[in-house]
Design an enzyme around this catalytic site. Structure first.
Site, short mmCIF file in Angstrom:
data_model
loop_
_atom_site.label_atom_id
_atom_site.label_comp_id
_atom_site.label_asym_id
_atom_site.label_seq_id
_atom_site.Cartn_x
_atom_site.Cartn_y
_atom_site.Cartn_z
N GLU A 113 -9.15 -24.33 -0.89
CA GLU A 113 -9.75 -24.29 0.40
C GLU A 113 -10.72 -25.13 0.65
OE1 GLU A 113 -12.32 -20.92 2.92
OE2 GLU A 113 -11.61 -20.28 0.91
N GLU A 127 -6.21 -23.48 5.10
CA GLU A 127 -7.04 -24.67 4.40
C GLU A 127 -6.68 -24.98 3.09
OE1 GLU A 127 -11.25 -23.78 7.08
OE2 GLU A 127 -11.07 -23.11 5.15
N ASP A 160 -10.20 -27.89 3.53
CA ASP A 160 -10.97 -28.16 4.74
C ASP A 160 -11.60 -29.61 5.20
OD1 ASP A 160 -12.80 -27.14 7.05
OD2 ASP A 160 -14.54 -27.41 5.43
#
Length: 238
Positions: free
Chosen positions: A50, A126, A54
């Site tokens: 994640e 993400e 991102d």
């Protein structure tokens, strides 16, 4: 990690949905594994992917903004980028792509409706960016971007202010003061917190919001205020 035939079938279906055949299938498994399943055990969850995803999404959004708006200064590009990469946008992408059924959750989190929670859907989206990037580079990660962000880019950038930004600007214009956010309650275990937050603007009744983080609860409270005072319509809040 040993997989059952049902899990193999689910991973195969998800790969088809993402239009990418993973060289390292463990990356995909980790990307859809929520921390509620890894708590207290040896299961590797999505959090590191994640973190990477991102940044991958941010790069693709920044490039697209740079190409589409050649005359906008950095000060106007930055808030648009923030709106396009925020958790709520990622959650809508996950909903649109129907990622929810593939998420691996603890039994309690699944029973609590975890597959429909904005925070979890956003995290998984993400993480999938991160997994696709590690396994296949920007070309692979770009397939999610092309499937959701590009077709909706104009709509997403048209409403580039998030609820907190909108309320802050409105409140400062109306009253000269910024909104005041107050935590009403903070309950739940570490992997499944729930915040209840009130937002107050001088001269107006407070509005309340709930979320799995302080930020999401503040955003929900701001949105509730904007809708109640008819500053935003339901369409604006989408």
């Amino acid at each position: 990690m040993l997989m059952t035939s049902k899990e193999d079938q689910q991973l195969d279906a998800l790969q088809k949905l993402l239009d990418h055949r993973f060289n390292d299938i463990t990356l995909l498994t980790r990307a859809i594994t929520h921390s509620s399943l890894s708590a207290g055990g040896n299961v590797r969850d999505l959090e590191r992917l994640e973190f990477l995803g991102d940044r991958v999404l941010g790069l693709m959004v920044a490039e697209e903004l740079w190409r589409r708006f050649p005359d906008l200064p950095e000060g106007e590009l930055a808030p648009r980028l923030n709106a396009l990469v925020r958790k709520e946008t990622c959650a809508k992408a996950a909903e649109s792509l129907q990622i929810g059924p593939f998420i691996r959750l603890s039994t309690s989190e699944a029973q609590a409706g975890g597959r429909a929670k904005t925070a979890i859907l956003g995290d998984v989206c993400e993480a999938l960016f991160g997994a696709l990037y590690v396994d296949g580079g920007l070309a692979a990660a770009g397939k999610i971007f092309a499937a959701y962000w590009l077709p909706n880019f104009d709509h997403l950038t048209a409403r580039w202010k998030d609820a907190k930004t909108e309320l802050q600007e409105w409140a400062q214009h109306k009253t000269g003061d910024a909104p005041d956010y107050h935590i009403v309650t903070h309950d739940g275990p570490a992997h499944q917190p729930e915040f209840v937050i009130d937002v107050a603007v001088a001269g107006y009744q407070p509005a309340r919001g709930k979320g799995g983080s302080k930020r999401s609860a503040q955003m929900a409270a701001a949105k509730s205020f904007l809708l109640r005072e008819k500053i935003w319509s339901l369409e604006d809040a989408e």
